[in-house]
Enzyme design. Structure first.
Site, mmCIF file in Angstrom:
data_model
loop_
_atom_site.group_PDB
_atom_site.id
_atom_site.type_symbol
_atom_site.label_atom_id
_atom_site.label_comp_id
_atom_site.label_asym_id
_atom_site.label_seq_id
_atom_site.Cartn_x
_atom_site.Cartn_y
_atom_site.Cartn_z
ATOM 1 N N HIS A 82 50.248 38.461 49.600
ATOM 2 C CA HIS A 82 49.442 38.788 48.431
ATOM 3 C C HIS A 82 50.232 40.498 48.251
ATOM 4 C CE1 HIS A 82 46.292 40.108 45.775
ATOM 5 N NE2 HIS A 82 46.265 41.322 46.376
ATOM 6 N N ARG A 168 33.306 46.961 38.038
ATOM 7 C CA ARG A 168 33.736 48.073 38.805
ATOM 8 C C ARG A 168 34.825 48.571 37.997
ATOM 9 N NH1 ARG A 168 36.551 45.461 43.372
ATOM 10 N NH2 ARG A 168 37.415 47.577 43.862
ATOM 11 N N SER A 183 37.298 42.322 47.645
ATOM 12 C CA SER A 183 37.726 41.700 46.483
ATOM 13 C C SER A 183 39.049 40.921 47.072
ATOM 14 C CB SER A 183 37.977 42.680 45.623
ATOM 15 O OG SER A 183 38.689 42.191 44.553
ATOM 16 N N LYS A 187 39.421 36.378 47.939
ATOM 17 C CA LYS A 187 40.236 35.268 47.174
ATOM 18 C C LYS A 187 41.380 34.726 48.036
ATOM 19 C CE LYS A 187 40.955 38.924 43.955
ATOM 20 N NZ LYS A 187 41.001 39.998 43.427
HETATM 21 N N1 URA Z 1 43.040 43.941 43.428
HETATM 22 C C1 URA Z 1 41.976 43.212 43.647
HETATM 23 O O1 URA Z 1 42.293 41.970 43.350
HETATM 24 N N2 URA Z 1 40.792 43.643 43.978
HETATM 25 C C2 URA Z 1 40.837 45.066 43.839
HETATM 26 O O2 URA Z 1 39.525 45.556 43.958
HETATM 27 C C3 URA Z 1 41.688 45.908 43.515
HETATM 28 C C4 URA Z 1 42.857 45.559 43.207
#
Ligand code: URA
Length: 434
Positions: A82, A168, A183, A187
């Site tokens: 990521h 947010r 966050s 994922k």
């Molecule tokens: N990228 C994300 O996926 N989530 C966040 O909170 C900030 C950057």
């Protein structure tokens, strides 16, 4: 349980229990907790922080808010990477075939994304015929057969994050480390890989502007990944200028191919070797970073990484020969050089502004429904530290018309600051957190 009590508890510096966090995330995802209460909670979290236990509970509650991907039909160790995102970031296009050629299984769900260029799957669609809309069955079959597949996200992964991130974004609560960690990691965990490597960028073109903030985020991400039972490492890299040379979808694919052919190196290759070494060692496919690096370098010198990309393109309805001969990839009708007005040494290239030039040319999406032009963008010829003579080209603009190209050339020139004295570039890889 009342959401008001939880907000007050966090506002006063308390620690939310496992049950309280589940109540909050479930309730918000299902629409029982309104935006105004969740906004207050996000602000309380931003100001008061969360313990690792709370962050892990929040991450797992978010993972379970939707579907998760079960990668168990794939044999072998599954790896994922990521990036916190940056201008010219085509890392997945180079890194994934390299690690797949070393035996790591890459089953990657990728997004289209908003911003200066499309996401990885938009870029891959530069290959004529290539599709990322493959069934789960084909996705698993391809990874088992050739070791790699990159598909558009079909499963409804982490709906809690979709709602929370949008909230947010409009309540000033994006820059909270525990909220960012939950966050991102929700994922990644929902996507099922055993090994997760994170590229955390810092600098003017990055989400984290300072190295210290990037380090805190990287440590938080890897801690939560490990607490959730995955192998995790993070690399902190400089985003004070665009990554590599190209910004724009097909142009980035062509750059990725030239790195895989061994024709180009620089910061992009260095990043892929660093991230790839972490992936292979965490996966147990190499005994040391040095051994991993040597294996990865070999995938370029013997052509196996490029062949992996070619196999993936063929397996996803493209023509694998396009990797060896890129003449069928989209090409913009107008190319225009951007000559330097004076000589000197490149001191800065405003990455974020360069991204906006690509947007201006039509290479990115302003809203999720905008069309993107895969052919347009720019290729830098000078990076920080390079010497430039007056009249020498700083970059080539690829545009749909002369008019657009001329506008973009002016904007791009303004992204460059030159110094009369030689410029030392700061280290590109700032740290590795393992
Ligand atoms: N990228 C994300 O996926 N989530 C966040 O909170 C900030 C950057």
């Amino acid at each position: 349980m009342l959401m008001t009590d939880l907000i007050v508890k966090k506002r006063d510096g308390g620690e939310l229990s496992h049950e309280e966090i589940n109540f909050m995330i479930d309730g918000y995802t299902q629409g029982q907790i309104p935006d105004y209460q969740m906004s207050a909670m996000c602000m309380a979290i931003l100001l008061r922080g969360m313990t690792d236990r709370e962050t892990l509970d929040m991450t797992m509650a978010m993972v379970h808010s939707g579907e998760t991907l079960d990668l168990s039909p794939i044999q072998g160790v599954k790896g994922d990477k990521h990036s916190t995102g940056g201008v010219g970031d085509k890392t997945s296009l180079v890194l994934c075939p390299m690690v797949a050629a070393c035996g790591l299984k890459v089953a990657k769900m990728s997004g289209r994304g908003l911003g200066h260029t499309g996401g990885t799957i938009d870029k891959l669609e530069s290959f004529p015929g290539f599709t990322t809309g493959i069934s789960e069955e084909t996705f698993f079959k391809n990874v088992n057969k050739i070791g790699i597949a990159i598909a558009g996200q079909t499963a409804d992964l982490v709906p809690a994050d979709k709602k929370l991130y949008a909230l947010r974004d409009v309540t000033g609560t994006v820059p909270s480390i525990p909220l960012i960690v939950s966050s991102i990691m929700s994922k990644k965990l929902a996507s099922g890989a055993d090994v997760i490597v994170l590229d955390v960028k810092c600098g003017s073109g990055a989400f984290m502007k300072t190295e210290q903030d990037a380090r805190t985020l990287a440590q938080g991400l890897t801690r939560i990944g490990r607490l959730a039972g995955r192998k995790c490492a993070a690399v902190i890299t400089d985003m004070d200028q665009p990554l590599g040379w190209a910004v724009g979808n097909a142009l980035e694919v062509k750059e990725a191919i030239s790195v895989l052919k061994g024709e180009k190196g620089g910061d992009l290759l260095e990043l892929c070797l660093t991230l790839g070494s972490c992936m292979l060692t965490e996966a147990g496919l190499a005994g040391s970073i040095e051994e991993a690096r040597a294996k990865l370098e070999k995938t370029i010198s013997d052509g196996t990484a490029l062949e992996k990309l070619s196999q993936m393109v063929t397996a996803q309805q493209g023509d694998g020969r396009d990797v060896y001969d890129t003449s069928r990839l989209p090409l913009a009708p107008v190319q225009m050089e951007v000559p330097a007005l004076e000589g000197g040494y490149v001191r800065r290239i405003e990455a974020e502004q360069v991204g906006l030039v690509s947007m201006h040319l039509g290479g990115g999406r302003a809203t999720k429904d905008s069309e993107i032009d895969l052919s347009v963008g720019l290729v830098l010829h000078k990076k920080v530290g390079d010497s430039v003579e007056a009249g020498e080209s700083l970059a080539t603009i690829h545009a749909s018309s002369q008019e657009k190209a001329a506008e973009a050339a002016e904007l791009l020139r303004a992204c460059y600051s030159l110094s009369p004295d030689p410029v030392q570039r700061s280290p590109f890889i700032k740290d590795i957190i393992r």
